[in-house]
Scaffold this motif. Structure first.
Motif, PDB file in Angstrom:
ATOM      1  N   PHE A  63      36.897  46.742  32.204  1.00  0.00           N
ATOM      2  CA  PHE A  63      35.469  46.658  31.975  1.00  0.00           C
ATOM      3  C   PHE A  63      34.895  45.355  32.666  1.00  0.00           C
ATOM      4  O   PHE A  63      33.716  44.882  32.360  1.00  0.00           O
ATOM      5  CB  PHE A  63      34.828  46.975  30.547  1.00  0.00           C
ATOM      6  N   THR A  64      35.765  44.446  33.365  1.00  0.00           N
ATOM      7  CA  THR A  64      35.614  43.415  34.054  1.00  0.00           C
ATOM      8  C   THR A  64      35.512  43.366  35.534  1.00  0.00           C
ATOM      9  O   THR A  64      36.414  44.436  36.127  1.00  0.00           O
ATOM     10  CB  THR A  64      36.142  42.118  33.586  1.00  0.00           C
ATOM     11  N   SER A  65      34.696  42.804  36.407  1.00  0.00           N
ATOM     12  CA  SER A  65      34.333  43.197  37.894  1.00  0.00           C
ATOM     13  C   SER A  65      35.618  43.184  38.744  1.00  0.00           C
ATOM     14  O   SER A  65      36.108  44.352  39.522  1.00  0.00           O
ATOM     15  CB  SER A  65      33.449  42.075  38.345  1.00  0.00           C
ATOM     16  N   GLU A  66      36.770  42.139  38.520  1.00  0.00           N
ATOM     17  CA  GLU A  66      37.632  42.328  39.476  1.00  0.00           C
ATOM     18  C   GLU A  66      38.591  43.292  39.115  1.00  0.00           C
ATOM     19  O   GLU A  66      39.174  43.999  40.021  1.00  0.00           O
ATOM     20  CB  GLU A  66      38.550  40.868  39.242  1.00  0.00           C
ATOM     21  N   GLU A  67      38.813  43.623  37.842  1.00  0.00           N
ATOM     22  CA  GLU A  67      39.846  44.624  37.290  1.00  0.00           C
ATOM     23  C   GLU A  67      39.331  46.217  37.754  1.00  0.00           C
ATOM     24  O   GLU A  67      40.163  46.958  38.530  1.00  0.00           O
ATOM     25  CB  GLU A  67      40.320  44.614  36.017  1.00  0.00           C
ATOM     26  N   LEU A  68      37.982  46.189  37.677  1.00  0.00           N
ATOM     27  CA  LEU A  68      37.089  47.458  38.197  1.00  0.00           C
ATOM     28  C   LEU A  68      37.365  47.807  39.455  1.00  0.00           C
ATOM     29  O   LEU A  68      37.401  48.814  40.098  1.00  0.00           O
ATOM     30  CB  LEU A  68      35.993  47.504  37.530  1.00  0.00           C
ATOM     31  N   GLN A  69      37.237  46.408  40.221  1.00  0.00           N
ATOM     32  CA  GLN A  69      36.910  46.736  41.752  1.00  0.00           C
ATOM     33  C   GLN A  69      38.586  47.375  42.278  1.00  0.00           C
ATOM     34  O   GLN A  69      38.635  48.076  43.066  1.00  0.00           O
ATOM     35  CB  GLN A  69      36.958  45.335  42.597  1.00  0.00           C
ATOM     36  N   VAL A  70      39.645  46.838  41.590  1.00  0.00           N
ATOM     37  CA  VAL A  70      40.903  47.017  41.930  1.00  0.00           C
ATOM     38  C   VAL A  70      41.094  48.614  41.771  1.00  0.00           C
ATOM     39  O   VAL A  70      41.572  49.463  42.706  1.00  0.00           O
ATOM     40  CB  VAL A  70      42.175  46.203  41.220  1.00  0.00           C
ATOM     41  N   ILE A  71      40.643  49.145  40.628  1.00  0.00           N
ATOM     42  CA  ILE A  71      40.901  50.546  40.179  1.00  0.00           C
ATOM     43  C   ILE A  71      39.926  51.245  41.070  1.00  0.00           C
ATOM     44  O   ILE A  71      40.678  52.316  41.866  1.00  0.00           O
ATOM     45  CB  ILE A  71      40.374  50.797  38.738  1.00  0.00           C
ATOM     46  N   GLN A  72      38.809  50.819  41.736  1.00  0.00           N
ATOM     47  CA  GLN A  72      38.032  51.307  42.574  1.00  0.00           C
ATOM     48  C   GLN A  72      38.648  51.733  43.937  1.00  0.00           C
ATOM     49  O   GLN A  72      38.503  52.670  44.676  1.00  0.00           O
ATOM     50  CB  GLN A  72      36.587  51.131  42.470  1.00  0.00           C
ATOM     51  N   ASN A  73      39.076  50.662  44.504  1.00  0.00           N
ATOM     52  CA  ASN A  73      40.048  50.530  45.692  1.00  0.00           C
ATOM     53  C   ASN A  73      41.108  51.565  45.660  1.00  0.00           C
ATOM     54  O   ASN A  73      41.068  52.270  46.841  1.00  0.00           O
ATOM     55  CB  ASN A  73      40.538  49.169  45.853  1.00  0.00           C
ATOM     56  N   VAL A  74      41.815  51.757  44.485  1.00  0.00           N
ATOM     57  CA  VAL A  74      43.062  52.754  44.754  1.00  0.00           C
ATOM     58  C   VAL A  74      42.273  54.015  44.575  1.00  0.00           C
ATOM     59  O   VAL A  74      42.622  55.162  45.389  1.00  0.00           O
ATOM     60  CB  VAL A  74      43.792  52.344  43.319  1.00  0.00           C
ATOM     61  N   LYS A  75      41.326  54.408  43.835  1.00  0.00           N
ATOM     62  CA  LYS A  75      40.569  55.440  43.786  1.00  0.00           C
ATOM     63  C   LYS A  75      40.262  56.190  45.142  1.00  0.00           C
ATOM     64  O   LYS A  75      40.298  57.316  45.496  1.00  0.00           O
ATOM     65  CB  LYS A  75      39.537  55.821  42.793  1.00  0.00           C
ATOM     66  N   SER A  76      39.666  55.270  45.800  1.00  0.00           N
ATOM     67  CA  SER A  76      39.347  55.702  47.202  1.00  0.00           C
ATOM     68  C   SER A  76      40.209  56.010  48.219  1.00  0.00           C
ATOM     69  O   SER A  76      39.894  56.462  49.146  1.00  0.00           O
ATOM     70  CB  SER A  76      38.146  54.407  47.789  1.00  0.00           C
TER      71      SER A  76
ATOM     72  N   SER B 188      43.927  29.350  35.522  1.00  0.00           N
ATOM     73  CA  SER B 188      45.176  29.208  36.378  1.00  0.00           C
ATOM     74  C   SER B 188      46.465  28.589  35.807  1.00  0.00           C
ATOM     75  O   SER B 188      47.559  29.080  35.981  1.00  0.00           O
ATOM     76  CB  SER B 188      44.652  27.832  37.517  1.00  0.00           C
ATOM     77  N   PHE B 189      46.272  27.733  34.603  1.00  0.00           N
ATOM     78  CA  PHE B 189      47.230  27.172  34.223  1.00  0.00           C
ATOM     79  C   PHE B 189      47.737  27.704  32.768  1.00  0.00           C
ATOM     80  O   PHE B 189      49.150  27.909  32.314  1.00  0.00           O
ATOM     81  CB  PHE B 189      46.976  25.702  33.903  1.00  0.00           C
ATOM     82  N   LEU B 190      46.996  28.394  32.103  1.00  0.00           N
ATOM     83  CA  LEU B 190      47.233  28.941  30.662  1.00  0.00           C
ATOM     84  C   LEU B 190      48.155  30.094  30.680  1.00  0.00           C
ATOM     85  O   LEU B 190      47.933  31.153  31.514  1.00  0.00           O
ATOM     86  CB  LEU B 190      46.082  29.373  29.934  1.00  0.00           C
ATOM     87  N   ILE B 191      49.342  30.211  29.974  1.00  0.00           N
ATOM     88  CA  ILE B 191      50.220  31.238  29.773  1.00  0.00           C
ATOM     89  C   ILE B 191      49.453  32.348  29.527  1.00  0.00           C
ATOM     90  O   ILE B 191      49.583  33.520  29.876  1.00  0.00           O
ATOM     91  CB  ILE B 191      51.367  30.881  29.209  1.00  0.00           C
ATOM     92  N   ASP B 192      48.681  32.106  28.439  1.00  0.00           N
ATOM     93  CA  ASP B 192      48.055  33.147  27.602  1.00  0.00           C
ATOM     94  C   ASP B 192      46.615  33.507  28.140  1.00  0.00           C
ATOM     95  O   ASP B 192      45.658  33.969  27.364  1.00  0.00           O
ATOM     96  CB  ASP B 192      48.041  32.869  26.160  1.00  0.00           C
ATOM     97  N   TYR B 193      46.251  33.396  29.460  1.00  0.00           N
ATOM     98  CA  TYR B 193      44.866  33.500  29.956  1.00  0.00           C
ATOM     99  C   TYR B 193      44.646  35.009  29.595  1.00  0.00           C
ATOM    100  O   TYR B 193      45.537  35.982  29.973  1.00  0.00           O
ATOM    101  CB  TYR B 193      45.009  33.326  31.550  1.00  0.00           C
ATOM    102  N   ASP B 194      43.483  35.362  29.140  1.00  0.00           N
ATOM    103  CA  ASP B 194      42.949  36.451  29.025  1.00  0.00           C
ATOM    104  C   ASP B 194      41.344  36.377  29.304  1.00  0.00           C
ATOM    105  O   ASP B 194      40.851  35.653  28.792  1.00  0.00           O
ATOM    106  CB  ASP B 194      43.203  36.888  27.487  1.00  0.00           C
ATOM    107  N   VAL B 195      41.116  37.222  30.280  1.00  0.00           N
ATOM    108  CA  VAL B 195      39.642  37.168  30.898  1.00  0.00           C
ATOM    109  C   VAL B 195      38.585  37.229  30.137  1.00  0.00           C
ATOM    110  O   VAL B 195      37.654  36.216  30.028  1.00  0.00           O
ATOM    111  CB  VAL B 195      39.270  38.226  31.875  1.00  0.00           C
ATOM    112  N   HIS B 196      38.690  38.062  29.054  1.00  0.00           N
ATOM    113  CA  HIS B 196      37.534  37.951  27.999  1.00  0.00           C
ATOM    114  C   HIS B 196      37.474  36.713  27.043  1.00  0.00           C
ATOM    115  O   HIS B 196      36.462  36.317  26.659  1.00  0.00           O
ATOM    116  CB  HIS B 196      37.764  39.330  27.193  1.00  0.00           C
ATOM    117  N   SER B 197      38.582  36.494  26.524  1.00  0.00           N
ATOM    118  CA  SER B 197      38.828  35.280  25.622  1.00  0.00           C
ATOM    119  C   SER B 197      38.409  34.108  26.251  1.00  0.00           C
ATOM    120  O   SER B 197      37.735  33.143  25.797  1.00  0.00           O
ATOM    121  CB  SER B 197      39.996  35.220  25.017  1.00  0.00           C
ATOM    122  N   ASN B 198      38.895  33.952  27.348  1.00  0.00           N
ATOM    123  CA  ASN B 198      38.830  32.758  28.312  1.00  0.00           C
ATOM    124  C   ASN B 198      37.218  32.430  28.516  1.00  0.00           C
ATOM    125  O   ASN B 198      36.796  31.378  28.298  1.00  0.00           O
ATOM    126  CB  ASN B 198      39.478  32.718  29.622  1.00  0.00           C
ATOM    127  N   TYR B 199      36.657  33.422  29.090  1.00  0.00           N
ATOM    128  CA  TYR B 199      35.238  33.175  29.591  1.00  0.00           C
ATOM    129  C   TYR B 199      34.418  33.305  28.426  1.00  0.00           C
ATOM    130  O   TYR B 199      33.329  32.480  28.243  1.00  0.00           O
ATOM    131  CB  TYR B 199      35.065  33.964  30.529  1.00  0.00           C
TER     132      TYR B 199
END
Length: 436
Positions: free
Chosen positions: A111-124, A381-392
């Motif tokens: 449900f975040t833009s980059e991830e959604l775009q990748v899925i949409q790219n594959v669907k197409s 970039s640097f965090l091992i535990d980067y998670d898009v929702h928690s980070n932002y």
């Protein structure tokens, strides 16, 4: 020898790199069609962003390769082959679908833009006859249950937590079953660090996160922290620590890439409370898992606003973009030694404590008044535990454009005195005579 099948189901792994408590995998197995799996090391994830940092640095890159290596072994126990590609999903997956006549693709719902775009790219790019099955599987509380009770996600965490604790329950964990073995050609390999554009490196001897990626390592840590050492019993007292492996659970890297699920942690704690004891600390780790859910639901509710400079509040500040100040913050060369020590730890290990993160982020956004998105990108970039929702979510919160109703600024000097009274943490990471 089993009869050769003409069609297959594909499980596309992203940030759910486990076989236990994996709804996507379990649902795919219920189709009774032979399953193959895929993971793509998307080159876009290793490129330099507009802010000048690699999207993924060497620490998370290595953790990811270790996690995928372990996933492959775990899937083999279920007779599921894992295909791995160092390519974009929209190139790799359609080819795989065509070669193996894929009828269904199962994937974790994003449900975040980059991830959604990748899925949409594959669907197409895949056949219109291929069915996509997208399933939420990264929450503690399932969205369907939450939205029954919440028309809108409350802006204040406490209100969100109270509604969930009163009205919602955590689902049981689905169990994946072993499928009938079959033969299929798979010559794909998991890329190493060199392939991804990095040099091999040794884990820093003082790293607070010396663990490897993968479901096996995650389960070991879960068992050690909760049942063997029983450190869970003092979590609330130690969670603001700065040194060592056990001041906090260290579950977050495995949670971030899905080697471990929030439900697994929750039910492990509940089992511990039944067999050993229950106190504020055992509850507090569940409390932190609810915070994690909160930021995911904020992202689900607000979409791209979590990436915009004015945040979810549409709150305008006069943000600066001072290259010299940004460079010094990144390098740990500011006027605040507590900030510097935390940033040097991040640069040398890919890890920083929660207490450290709050301080360096507040210093970046509130004291230096720098564009908070740049700091968020550096963490990404640097965090091992980067998670898009928690980070932002956390950066929005600290920068005053998110969910903090009090819009606080951390007093870094007082924080250092309180949490590093004798300067032990600062001495460890700053190589000078300041504390001698």
């Amino acid at each position: 020898m089993p009869t050769k099948q003409n069609t297959y189901t594909l499980v596309w792994f992203t940030t759910n790199l486990r076989i236990q408590d994996n709804t996507v995998l379990t649902k795919a197995l219920q189709l009774k069609n032979p399953i193959i799996a895929v993971y793509c090391f998307n080159p876009r994830q290793y490129e330099t962003t507009t802010f000048g940092f690699k999207k993924t640095e060497k620490y998370r890159a290595r953790f990811t390769t270790e996690s995928v290596q372990d996933l492959k072994k775990q899937l083999e126990t279920l007779n599921i082959p894992l295909f791995t590609f160092h390519n974009t999903p929209e190139i790799a997956i359609p080819k795989l679908c065509e070669t193996h006549s894929i009828t269904d693709i199962y994937i974790q719902k994003e449900f975040t833009s980059e991830e959604l775009q990748v899925i949409q790219n594959v669907k197409s790019k895949v056949s219109k006859h291929t069915s996509f099955h997208e399933l939420y599987d990264q929450f503690l509380f399932h969205p369907d249950d939450v939205f029954i009770h919440l028309n809108e996600i409350p802006k204040v965490f406490t209100n969100f937590r109270k509604v969930l604790e009163k009205n919602c329950s955590v689902n049981n964990m689905p169990k994946a079953t072993k499928q009938v073995a079959f033969q299929i050609e798979n010559n794909t390999t998991i890329p190493n660090l060199n392939t991804l554009g990095f040099l091999e490196f040794e884990t820093h001897p003082h790293s607070a996160f010396p663990f490897s990626g993968g479901e096996t390592a995650a389960q070991n840590r879960l068992n050690t922290y909760i049942f063997e050492s029983k450190k869970i019993g003092v979590y609330k007292k130690t969670r603001n620590g700065l040194l060592g492996t056990d001041y906090s659970s260290k579950f977050s890297p495995w949670l971030a890439n899905g080697c471990l699920s929030a439900r697994q942690i929750y039910w492990a704690i509940k089992n511990f409370e039944k067999s050993e004891f229950k106190n504020q600390s055992t509850y507090w780790l569940i409390f932190e898992l609810i915070w994690r859910d909160f930021f995911k639901f904020i992202a689900l509710q607000h979409g791209n606003a979590i990436f915009k400079i004015d945040g979810i509040n549409q709150q305008s500040y006069q943000w600066k973009s001072n290259p010299d100040a940004i460079k010094k913050w990144c390098a740990g060369e500011t006027s605040e030694q507590f900030v510097n020590a935390n940033m040097i730890e991040l640069n040398k290990t890919g890890w920083m404590s929660n207490r450290g993160r709050q301080n360096v982020a507040s210093y970046f956004a509130k004291i230096l008044e720098l564009d908070w998105r740049i700091g968020a990108a550096y963490f990404e970039s640097f965090l091992i535990d980067y998670d898009v929702h928690s980070n932002y979510g956390n950066w929005l919160y600290v920068a005053g454009v998110g969910n903090d109703p009090r819009n606080r600024t951390f007093n870094v000097k007082l924080q250092a005195q309180r949490y590093d009274e004798h300067g032990k943490f600062q001495k460890r990471w700053i190589q000078n005579t300041l504390f001698e």
